[in-house]
Design an enzyme around this catalytic site. Structure first.
Site, PDB file in Angstrom:
ATOM      1  N   ASP A 144      63.828   5.097  75.716  1.00 18.08           N
ATOM      2  CA  ASP A 144      63.540   3.717  75.309  1.00 18.08           C
ATOM      3  C   ASP A 144      62.119   3.386  75.751  1.00 18.08           C
ATOM      4  O   ASP A 144      61.852   3.266  76.949  1.00 18.08           O
ATOM      5  CB  ASP A 144      64.522   2.740  75.962  1.00 18.08           C
ATOM      6  CG  ASP A 144      65.928   2.846  75.399  1.00 18.08           C
ATOM      7  OD1 ASP A 144      66.301   3.929  74.904  1.00 18.08           O
ATOM      8  OD2 ASP A 144      66.671   1.848  75.468  1.00 18.08           O
ATOM      9  N   LYS A 207      64.501  -1.669  68.870  1.00 19.07           N
ATOM     10  CA  LYS A 207      65.269  -2.421  69.873  1.00 19.07           C
ATOM     11  C   LYS A 207      64.582  -3.750  70.125  1.00 19.07           C
ATOM     12  O   LYS A 207      63.349  -3.817  70.193  1.00 19.07           O
ATOM     13  CB  LYS A 207      65.356  -1.576  71.149  1.00 19.07           C
ATOM     14  CG  LYS A 207      66.046  -2.226  72.334  1.00 19.07           C
ATOM     15  CD  LYS A 207      66.083  -1.229  73.499  1.00 19.07           C
ATOM     16  CE  LYS A 207      66.559  -1.881  74.789  1.00 19.07           C
ATOM     17  NZ  LYS A 207      66.549  -0.931  75.926  1.00 19.07           N
ATOM     18  N   LYS A 243      69.043  -1.859  67.930  1.00 21.02           N
ATOM     19  CA  LYS A 243      69.684  -2.183  69.200  1.00 21.02           C
ATOM     20  C   LYS A 243      69.228  -3.546  69.700  1.00 21.02           C
ATOM     21  O   LYS A 243      68.111  -3.684  70.189  1.00 21.02           O
ATOM     22  CB  LYS A 243      69.365  -1.115  70.255  1.00 21.02           C
ATOM     23  CG  LYS A 243      69.954  -1.428  71.640  1.00 21.02           C
ATOM     24  CD  LYS A 243      69.602  -0.347  72.646  1.00 21.02           C
ATOM     25  CE  LYS A 243      70.031  -0.732  74.055  1.00 21.02           C
ATOM     26  NZ  LYS A 243      69.704   0.308  75.061  1.00 21.02           N
TER      27      LYS A 243
END
Length: 307
Positions: A144, A207, A243
């Protein structure tokens, strides 16, 4: 990833995207949030939401013991009920990846790691790449990364694009989730542009947030991102995941996101492979609601471990 010849072409493409109707987007998100889910469908939705959770600990006080305990919960969210699905992944800092990999061996649960100077993203590219490679070498299957919001907001789109490309290359076989930190992007138009920028640079997931900045995930922001991945697949044939992270606390919240996915991107995204919930605190509420549906009685918040 797609080849772009320079700043002018990249800027022209991103600013040529259709503008976001903010009022219309907020109204649609609010309307979808009122959808009612009946008992049998609710039970399926709860299990699906559990399977999409990225169980996360990202604190300076993290210890190996805490990470092992989190991994045990990831594999068996309710030890008294083996029918509860395991979660999608456990997310930790790079120095805890080895601990998580060992604890999750044989479970099929992914190990994600935040890298690239999380949560600020303020570090030289060499440091970001070293951070990423260290996490992958320790066994992380997902990275991430956070984009440089300062560069994005000041118009240095090529820098943002090149950093994502470089981090994607450093990931090797690991999937790359690109965090936009939408709470700092100011407008839904910027969210759409950042989503397309990340996807064109090679992101496997986009995300919303680090969870460290307010506001974090919101339904309107996630709707814009879901539209982006839907349209990107229609244009390129490549599917990218989404996400939302931060601020998702209740079963009702989680189900609202599942409805949003189904009605915006479509059922192809209703799987942990393409949609995740970055919301560790929601897991206990999902477990309580699941037990309520099965027994008619709430277990109570202290029945399950606190993360």
């Amino acid at each position: 990833m797609e080849t772009l010849t320079g700043a002018a072409e990249l800027r022209a493409f991103l600013h040529g995207l259709p503008g976001v109707d903010q009022v219309g987007t907020e109204e649609r998100a609010a309307r979808l949030a009122t959808r009612s889910i009946k008992t049998s469908a609710k039970a399926e939705a709860i299990d699906l939401a559990v399977s999409m959770v990225d169980l996360t600990t990202l604190e300076g006080a993290d210890t190996a013991g805490k990470v092992r305990a989190l991994c045990a919960k990831a594999a068996h969210p309710d030890p008294s009920d083996p029918s509860v699905p395991k979660v999608a992944a456990v997310c930790v800092y790079p120095d805890m990846v080895g601990v998580a990999v060992a604890a999750l061996a044989g479970t099929g649960i992914g190990v994600a790691s935040v890298a690239t100077a999380f949560p600020s993203g303020r570090a030289p590219l060499a440091a970001k790449l070293a951070d990423t490679r260290a996490a992958v070498e320790a066994g992380a299957s997902e990275i991430d990364m956070v984009i440089d919001r300062g560069a994005f907001l000041s118009g240095d789109l090529v820098k943002v694009h090149e950093e994502i490309v470089a981090v994607k290359d450093a990931c090797g076989g690991a999937h790359l989730k690109v965090i936009l930190e939408t709470g700092e992007l100011a407008t839904l138009d910027n969210v759409r542009r950042a989503s397309w920028l990340a996807m064109r640079a090679g992101a496997d997931f986009i995300k919303t947030s680090t969870g460290k900045v307010a506001p974090a995930a919101t339904l309107p922001v996630t709707l814009v991102m879901l539209e982006a991945v839907r349209d990107y697949r229609a244009e390129t044939g490549r599917q990218v995941g989404v996400k939302p992270a931060g601020g998702i606390k209740t079963t009702k919240d989680a189900i609202r996101y599942l409805v949003l996915v189904n009605e915006t991107a479509g059922p192809d995204w209703l799987t942990p492979r393409w949609f995740r919930l970055g919301a560790s605190s929601v897991l206990n509420d999902l477990l309580m609601q699941r037990r309520k549906l099965a027994t008619g009685v709430y277990a109570g918040p202290d029945y399950f471990t606190l993360d």
